[in-house]
Design a protein around this motif. Structure first.
Motif, short mmCIF file in Angstrom:
data_model
loop_
_atom_site.label_atom_id
_atom_site.label_comp_id
_atom_site.label_asym_id
_atom_site.label_seq_id
_atom_site.Cartn_x
_atom_site.Cartn_y
_atom_site.Cartn_z
N GLU A 84 0.81 -1.22 0.00
CA GLU A 84 0.00 0.00 0.00
C GLU A 84 0.84 1.27 0.00
O GLU A 84 0.31 2.37 -0.07
N GLU A 85 2.16 1.13 0.07
CA GLU A 85 3.03 2.30 0.11
C GLU A 85 3.42 2.72 -1.31
O GLU A 85 3.79 1.87 -2.13
N GLN A 86 3.34 4.03 -1.58
CA GLN A 86 3.66 4.56 -2.90
C GLN A 86 4.60 5.75 -2.78
O GLN A 86 4.64 6.44 -1.76
N TYR A 87 5.34 5.99 -3.89
CA TYR A 87 6.33 7.06 -3.93
C TYR A 87 6.44 7.52 -5.37
O TYR A 87 6.62 6.69 -6.27
N GLY A 88 6.26 8.81 -5.61
CA GLY A 88 6.30 9.22 -7.01
C GLY A 88 6.13 10.71 -7.20
O GLY A 88 6.56 11.52 -6.36
#
Length: 257
Positions: A84-88
């Motif tokens: 569930e972790e996102q980076y962008g």
């Protein structure tokens, strides 16, 4: 820098690597990022290194939180996702926008552990003009950056039928300083906004406390004119992120097709 947003064909665009909203003092403080952006009064914003749902940043969707605080619409693209972790990266706008494309950029096949990189492309409409805006964050290796620059200049992005020949801006953290291969590739096809303004001396954006490197860029193509450039460097900007924001005033030409 006086705002140009009163003009029908003028807008202020800002690109900013926000470092996960963690400042140079090590403190997680999205409010400081919001204050820096609000002070610049941009119409369109390109942000890099945003967290969404990550434990390290309190599971906050940073793109959404910043957009809501500024009263803007946004599109976020997670270049990196784990459960569930996102980076962008994200594009925010106070003007009508539509998402055209968001996706990954290539990397060397022999380096599978490199951080994934991507880009997000939105069309910004004001009046009868539509501006194509592509936000990206390129990799750390020279070979990787050249591959990614070639992809962005190709049929999937800037040479796509919806972008080719139209007013366009490619901006973000390129991790590429002038004279690097990736920068020279971009500059051979596009115009560097900082070098397009007569009498302007290009300014570095990294690191924010003592900026020495010009690695955050705004490239333009088509009927786009640069009217002003600023790299704000007050105490708030030096604290909020390890990069400084780059702010460019543009005037856009003929009507959208």
């Amino acid at each position: 820098m006086e705002s140009l947003t009163g003009s029908d064909r003028a807008l202020r665009i800002l690109t900013y690597n926000v470092h996960g909203c963690r400042g140079t003092d090590g403190r997680l403080a999205p409010g400081r990022i919001i204050d820096v952006i609000r002070e610049a009064r941009p119409d369109v914003i390109a942000l890099q290194e945003l967290d969404a749902g990550r434990a390290r940043s309190g599971h906050v969707d940073q793109a959404q939180a910043i957009a809501e605080a500024l009263g803007m619409a946004f599109h976020f693209h997670p270049a990196l996702q784990h459960v569930e972790e996102q980076y962008g990266d994200a594009i925010l706008s106070r003007l009508p926008l539509r998402l055209v494309k968001a996706g990954p950029l290539p990397a060397p096949h022999n380096r599978p552990l490199l951080e994934p990189r991507g880009a997000v492309w939105a069309a910004i409409r004001f009046g009868d003009v539509e501006l194509q805006v592509i936000n990206t964050h390129l990799g750390l290796l020279p070979q990787e950056r050249v591959m990614q620059a070639e992809a962005l200049l190709g049929l999937g992005w800037l040479q796509h039928p919806e972008c080719r020949g139209r007013p366009a801006v490619l901006l973000g953290d390129f991790n590429a300083w002038p004279r690097s291969r990736a920068y020279e590739l971009m500059a051979s096809h596009l115009r560097d906004a900082q070098r397009s303004l007569p009498g302007h001396r290009p300014r570095a954006t990294f690191p924010s406390r003592w900026p020495m490197l010009r690695i955050d860029h705004v490239f333009i193509s088509g009927d786009v004119v640069v009217r002003a450039v600023e790299v704000p460097r007050a105490r708030g900007e030096r604290l909020a992120s390890d990069h400084l924001p780059l702010v460019v005033d543009l005037v856009i030409g003929g009507p959208a097709a």
